[in-house]
Motif scaffolding. Structure first.
Motif, short mmCIF file in Angstrom:
data_model
loop_
_atom_site.label_atom_id
_atom_site.label_comp_id
_atom_site.label_asym_id
_atom_site.label_seq_id
_atom_site.Cartn_x
_atom_site.Cartn_y
_atom_site.Cartn_z
N ILE A 90 1.05 -1.31 -0.24
CA ILE A 90 0.11 -0.03 -0.09
C ILE A 90 1.06 1.46 0.60
N LYS A 91 1.86 1.09 0.44
CA LYS A 91 3.19 2.66 0.58
C LYS A 91 3.62 2.57 -0.44
N VAL A 92 3.88 1.73 -1.37
CA VAL A 92 4.27 1.42 -2.50
C VAL A 92 3.45 1.83 -3.79
N ARG A 93 2.05 1.65 -3.71
CA ARG A 93 1.00 2.05 -4.23
C ARG A 93 0.84 3.61 -3.85
N GLU A 94 0.57 3.85 -2.83
CA GLU A 94 0.50 5.38 -2.48
C GLU A 94 1.82 6.24 -3.26
N ARG A 95 2.57 6.23 -2.92
CA ARG A 95 4.18 7.06 -3.03
C ARG A 95 4.56 6.45 -4.78
N ALA A 96 3.45 6.01 -5.40
CA ALA A 96 4.04 6.24 -6.69
C ALA A 96 2.51 7.23 -7.48
N LYS A 97 1.64 6.94 -6.77
CA LYS A 97 0.88 7.68 -6.87
C LYS A 97 0.94 9.52 -6.31
N GLN A 98 2.06 9.88 -6.10
CA GLN A 98 2.25 11.06 -5.11
C GLN A 98 2.76 11.02 -6.13
N ILE A 99 3.94 10.13 -6.49
CA ILE A 99 4.99 10.72 -7.53
C ILE A 99 4.03 11.84 -9.32
N THR A 100 3.26 10.66 -9.05
CA THR A 100 3.46 11.24 -10.01
C THR A 100 1.78 12.81 -10.12
N SER A 101 1.52 12.60 -8.92
CA SER A 101 0.73 13.87 -9.11
C SER A 101 1.88 14.77 -9.01
N SER A 102 3.14 14.68 -8.47
CA SER A 102 3.37 15.80 -8.30
C SER A 102 4.39 16.01 -9.00
N LEU A 103 4.11 15.63 -9.96
CA LEU A 103 5.31 15.53 -12.14
C LEU A 103 4.80 16.98 -11.88
N TYR A 104 3.70 16.77 -12.02
CA TYR A 104 2.54 18.12 -12.23
C TYR A 104 2.87 19.55 -11.51
N ILE A 105 3.02 20.15 -10.46
CA ILE A 105 3.86 20.77 -9.10
C ILE A 105 4.87 21.05 -9.10
N SER A 106 6.25 20.64 -8.98
CA SER A 106 7.80 21.11 -8.86
C SER A 106 8.68 19.71 -8.68
N GLU A 107 9.22 20.12 -9.62
CA GLU A 107 10.89 18.64 -9.23
C GLU A 107 11.39 18.83 -7.77
N SER A 108 11.14 19.23 -6.77
CA SER A 108 11.13 19.15 -5.53
C SER A 108 9.87 18.82 -4.62
N SER A 109 8.86 18.52 -5.59
CA SER A 109 7.69 17.67 -5.03
C SER A 109 8.19 16.17 -4.97
N VAL A 110 8.61 16.33 -6.64
CA VAL A 110 9.02 14.80 -6.99
C VAL A 110 10.00 14.39 -5.95
N GLN A 111 10.65 15.30 -6.13
CA GLN A 111 12.39 14.89 -5.16
C GLN A 111 11.41 14.48 -4.19
N ASN B 113 10.83 10.02 -0.23
CA ASN B 113 10.39 9.52 0.83
C ASN B 113 9.89 7.61 0.64
N LEU B 114 9.89 7.04 -0.59
CA LEU B 114 9.52 5.99 -1.04
C LEU B 114 10.61 5.71 -1.49
N ALA B 115 11.75 5.58 -1.41
CA ALA B 115 13.65 5.38 -1.41
C ALA B 115 13.34 4.58 0.74
N GLU B 116 13.16 5.86 1.20
CA GLU B 116 12.97 4.89 2.71
C GLU B 116 12.16 3.93 2.67
N VAL B 117 10.63 4.31 1.96
CA VAL B 117 10.19 2.79 2.50
C VAL B 117 11.15 1.66 2.28
N LEU B 118 11.35 1.45 1.43
CA LEU B 118 12.42 0.64 0.44
C LEU B 118 13.54 0.25 1.74
N GLU B 119 14.40 1.17 2.19
CA GLU B 119 15.01 0.45 3.11
C GLU B 119 14.25 0.28 4.59
N ASN B 120 14.17 0.60 4.75
CA ASN B 120 12.88 -0.33 6.40
C ASN B 120 12.41 -1.96 5.92
#
Length: 109
Positions: A76-97, A102-109
């Protein structure tokens, strides 16, 4: 004496390399979601490195996540972060970053 020292060095290398077995996925995540998350991170990185534009990145993320059905906490975390990245593409690069990190942190835990 040389044989003993050589043997100790070889054993030390073997144990040292055994500890470097690579990354492992979090316990609450399926292999499918782990691989999908890594792919989404690669897509986000390509976008942030100006190798693809936001539309191509969004399409690639949607394609990666298409049919994804994991229902564990990590899935669920992966699915939500993927949706957030897709949405943030249309906001700003800093949002995408931020969401990418955040998704990278999920993978490390």
């Amino acid at each position: 004496m040389k044989k003993v020292l050589s043997l100790l060095l070889v054993l030390g290398l073997c144990f040292g390399l055994a500890g470097c077995g690579g990354s492992s996925k979090p316990d609450d995540m399926t292999d499918e979601s782990y691989n999908a998350a890594k792919e989404v991170l690669e897509i986000a990185d390509k976008y942030l490195d100006d190798k693809i534009d936001k539309d191509e990145a969004a399409d690639s993320i949607r394609s990666t996540m298409d049919g994804f059905e994991g229902d564990g906490v990590g899935d669920i975390k992966v699915r939500e972060r993927a949706k957030q990245i897709t949405s943030s593409l249309y906001i700003s690069e800093s949002s995408v970053q931020e969401v990418r990190d955040n998704l990278a942190e999920v993978l490390e835990n």
